[in-house]
Design a protein around this motif. Structure first.
Motif, PDB file in Angstrom:
ATOM      1  N   PRO A 161       0.635  -0.960  -0.109  1.00  0.00           N
ATOM      2  CA  PRO A 161       0.070  -0.272   0.304  1.00  0.00           C
ATOM      3  C   PRO A 161       0.681   0.935   0.024  1.00  0.00           C
ATOM      4  O   PRO A 161       0.488   2.104  -0.134  1.00  0.00           O
ATOM      5  N   HIS A 162       1.737   1.208   0.411  1.00  0.00           N
ATOM      6  CA  HIS A 162       2.727   2.527   0.029  1.00  0.00           C
ATOM      7  C   HIS A 162       4.416   2.203   0.383  1.00  0.00           C
ATOM      8  O   HIS A 162       5.382   1.742   1.130  1.00  0.00           O
ATOM      9  N   CYS A 163       4.753   1.982  -0.739  1.00  0.00           N
ATOM     10  CA  CYS A 163       5.979   1.053  -1.451  1.00  0.00           C
ATOM     11  C   CYS A 163       6.846   2.204  -1.987  1.00  0.00           C
ATOM     12  O   CYS A 163       6.113   3.666  -2.864  1.00  0.00           O
ATOM     13  N   PHE A 164       8.555   2.662  -0.873  1.00  0.00           N
ATOM     14  CA  PHE A 164       9.039   4.259  -1.794  1.00  0.00           C
ATOM     15  C   PHE A 164       9.166   4.296  -3.313  1.00  0.00           C
ATOM     16  O   PHE A 164       9.147   2.909  -3.904  1.00  0.00           O
ATOM     17  N   TYR A 165       9.314   5.422  -3.900  1.00  0.00           N
ATOM     18  CA  TYR A 165       9.465   5.767  -5.189  1.00  0.00           C
ATOM     19  C   TYR A 165      10.231   6.996  -4.785  1.00  0.00           C
ATOM     20  O   TYR A 165      10.870   7.434  -4.377  1.00  0.00           O
ATOM     21  N   HIS A 166      11.467   5.915  -5.486  1.00  0.00           N
ATOM     22  CA  HIS A 166      12.945   7.122  -5.683  1.00  0.00           C
ATOM     23  C   HIS A 166      13.094   7.598  -7.126  1.00  0.00           C
ATOM     24  O   HIS A 166      12.554   7.389  -8.291  1.00  0.00           O
ATOM     25  N   PRO A 167      13.096   8.766  -7.067  1.00  0.00           N
ATOM     26  CA  PRO A 167      12.794  10.301  -8.150  1.00  0.00           C
ATOM     27  C   PRO A 167      13.514   9.698  -8.830  1.00  0.00           C
ATOM     28  O   PRO A 167      15.117   9.738  -8.492  1.00  0.00           O
ATOM     29  N   SER A 168      13.904   9.932  -9.752  1.00  0.00           N
ATOM     30  CA  SER A 168      14.748  10.075 -10.945  1.00  0.00           C
ATOM     31  C   SER A 168      15.397  11.531 -12.056  1.00  0.00           C
ATOM     32  O   SER A 168      14.263  12.026 -11.229  1.00  0.00           O
ATOM     33  N   GLU A 169      15.929  11.862 -12.396  1.00  0.00           N
ATOM     34  CA  GLU A 169      16.404  12.922 -13.123  1.00  0.00           C
ATOM     35  C   GLU A 169      15.404  14.017 -14.030  1.00  0.00           C
ATOM     36  O   GLU A 169      15.098  14.685 -14.057  1.00  0.00           O
ATOM     37  N   ASP A 170      14.227  12.087 -14.482  1.00  0.00           N
ATOM     38  CA  ASP A 170      13.109  13.489 -15.073  1.00  0.00           C
ATOM     39  C   ASP A 170      11.616  12.878 -14.669  1.00  0.00           C
ATOM     40  O   ASP A 170      10.917  13.514 -15.201  1.00  0.00           O
ATOM     41  N   ASP A 171      11.476  13.095 -12.990  1.00  0.00           N
ATOM     42  CA  ASP A 171      10.714  12.979 -12.397  1.00  0.00           C
ATOM     43  C   ASP A 171      10.362  14.753 -11.962  1.00  0.00           C
ATOM     44  O   ASP A 171      11.299  15.378 -12.192  1.00  0.00           O
ATOM     45  N   PRO A 173      10.352  18.110  -9.799  1.00  0.00           N
ATOM     46  CA  PRO A 173      10.793  18.093  -8.254  1.00  0.00           C
ATOM     47  C   PRO A 173       9.573  17.385  -7.356  1.00  0.00           C
ATOM     48  O   PRO A 173       9.880  17.013  -6.181  1.00  0.00           O
ATOM     49  N   ASP A 174       8.567  17.962  -7.012  1.00  0.00           N
ATOM     50  CA  ASP A 174       7.958  17.413  -5.948  1.00  0.00           C
ATOM     51  C   ASP A 174       6.912  16.363  -5.954  1.00  0.00           C
ATOM     52  O   ASP A 174       6.204  15.575  -5.873  1.00  0.00           O
ATOM     53  N   VAL A 175       7.700  15.013  -7.252  1.00  0.00           N
ATOM     54  CA  VAL A 175       7.317  13.883  -6.950  1.00  0.00           C
ATOM     55  C   VAL A 175       7.198  13.022  -5.763  1.00  0.00           C
ATOM     56  O   VAL A 175       7.438  13.155  -5.133  1.00  0.00           O
ATOM     57  N   ARG A 176       5.305  12.488  -5.383  1.00  0.00           N
ATOM     58  CA  ARG A 176       4.921  11.518  -3.998  1.00  0.00           C
ATOM     59  C   ARG A 176       6.811  10.569  -4.513  1.00  0.00           C
ATOM     60  O   ARG A 176       7.182   9.959  -5.188  1.00  0.00           O
ATOM     61  N   ARG A 177       6.937  10.279  -2.975  1.00  0.00           N
ATOM     62  CA  ARG A 177       8.005   9.040  -2.375  1.00  0.00           C
ATOM     63  C   ARG A 177       7.478   8.278  -2.455  1.00  0.00           C
ATOM     64  O   ARG A 177       8.014   6.816  -2.441  1.00  0.00           O
ATOM     65  N   ALA A 178       6.172   7.579  -2.292  1.00  0.00           N
ATOM     66  CA  ALA A 178       5.841   6.144  -2.087  1.00  0.00           C
ATOM     67  C   ALA A 178       3.848   6.363  -3.040  1.00  0.00           C
ATOM     68  O   ALA A 178       3.382   7.628  -2.206  1.00  0.00           O
TER      69      ALA A 178
END
Length: 344
Positions: A161-171, A173-178
């Motif tokens: 339900p709450h899986c961490f997402y590591h942003p990339s350079e293509d995301d 700046p304020d992309v959600r982290r999970a």
């Protein structure tokens, strides 16, 4: 990182290509990058190491990113993973040997242990253990929206339900982290979890999450895959999970493996009992190359490899737009007569 270790990392970055040639020998230079499969020196092109820094200093030499998993790090991480070190001290000693530096710097304190690089099989198993069964979850609804309702033999699929997402350079700046995520376990022939594949989801849109890379895999993938059904003399394989699940809606009795990419499909380890392998090919050069590789590998060991072609170029598109009857008709003309009983 301590100051002496930072200096070692800087010196490694000054000679990044030589480091890559030593510790990532299965890769090769392409422009300003060194391309290889992963930090453990597997063949492929998922991981890229920057060989020269940018003038503004924002993208220094020696930094790497794995496009498949989203993991990143420096050349010390590369040395640690490729050599299989158990401690950061081992890595520093190896790096100093490579750089012809003294093994011990006078006055240096024992460095604090570093965390193992993300993307290891151990990290994958932790994520798998922390996930829950699909029943009643948004991941199940996501698959149903793609006409994938029959999930028999899908014990290697779970939900987080709450899986961490590591942003990339293509995301942005304020992309959600999970995000919620469909979690698929990558296993070997013995059922050991060697990696996981994550599909991040957006519950509001009933679709993949609005991130640059909504699908990522981590762990040891080479030769392995996401399995549906037990190994048998006749099986099928494909790149994507949804591709394989779509095909299983029509041939639920046919065991299948999702290899997760064209490169990994071509390198798939053949089960000992396998005699005929149907390949759900992606209609692109990478898919054609993977199919050709499987044919070359299968021929000497007596495995017949047969390509399956989707009318719309993708089996999930066939399932959603053409429907089951037309899909059955298309597959009927592609399967061997002995295997027609596998169709619904």
């Amino acid at each position: 990182m301590s100051s002496p270790a930072a200096e070692v990392a800087r010196r490694l970055a000054d000679d990044a290509e030589a480091v890559c040639r030593r510790y990532l020998s299965h890769g090769r230079r392409e422009g300003h990058y060194w391309m290889v499969g992963d930090v453990r020196n597997s063949p492929g092109r998922s991981l890229y190491v920057r060989l020269a820094g940018t003038a503004d200093g924002l993208r220094p030499a020696g930094k790497w990113t794995d496009a498949a998993s989203g993991d990143h790090g420096d050349l010390l991480d590369i040395i640690a993973a490729s050599c299989g070190h158990a401690s950061f001290r081992e890595t520093l000693d190896e790096a100093r040997r490579f750089l012809s530096l003294p093994a011990v710097i006078p006055g240096e304190r024992n460095p604090a242990p570093r965390k193992a690089p993300r993307g290891t099989p151990e990290a994958a198993r932790r994520l798998w253990a922390g996930s829950k069964p699909l029943g009643g979850t948004f991941a199940r609804a996501y698959l149903a929206a793609r006409a994938i309702a029959d999930l028999r033999d899908a014990e290697w699929l779970r939900f987080h339900p709450h899986c961490f997402y590591h942003p990339s350079e293509d995301d942005v700046p304020d992309v959600r982290r999970a995000w919620p995520a469909l979690i698929a376990a990558v296993t070997d022939d013995m059922g050991n979890v060697t990696g996981v594949h994550r599909t991040w989801l957006d519950a509001a849109a009933c679709d993949k999450a609005p991130v640059a890379y909504p699908r990522r895999a981590m762990g040891q993938l080479l030769g392995h895959g996401v399995r549906f059904g037990a190994a048998a003399p006749v099986m099928a394989a494909g790149e994507g999970i949804e591709t394989v699940l779509s095909l299983r809606q029509i041939t639920p009795g046919l065991p299948m493996i999702a290899a997760l990419s064209a490169a990994h499909l071509g390198a798939l380890a053949f089960p000992a009992t396998l005699r005929r392998l149907y390949v759900a090919r992606d209609d692109d050069p990478a898919g054609a190359a993977a199919f050709a590789t499987l044919c070359e590998r299968g021929r000497p060991v007596g495995i017949e490899v047969i390509g399956l072609k989707a009318d719309q170029g993708d089996f999930n598109a066939d399932l959603m737009t053409l429907g089951r009857p037309r899909m059955i008709g298309s597959l009927r003309s592609q399967l061997r007569s002995a295997d027609l009983s596998l169709l619904l």
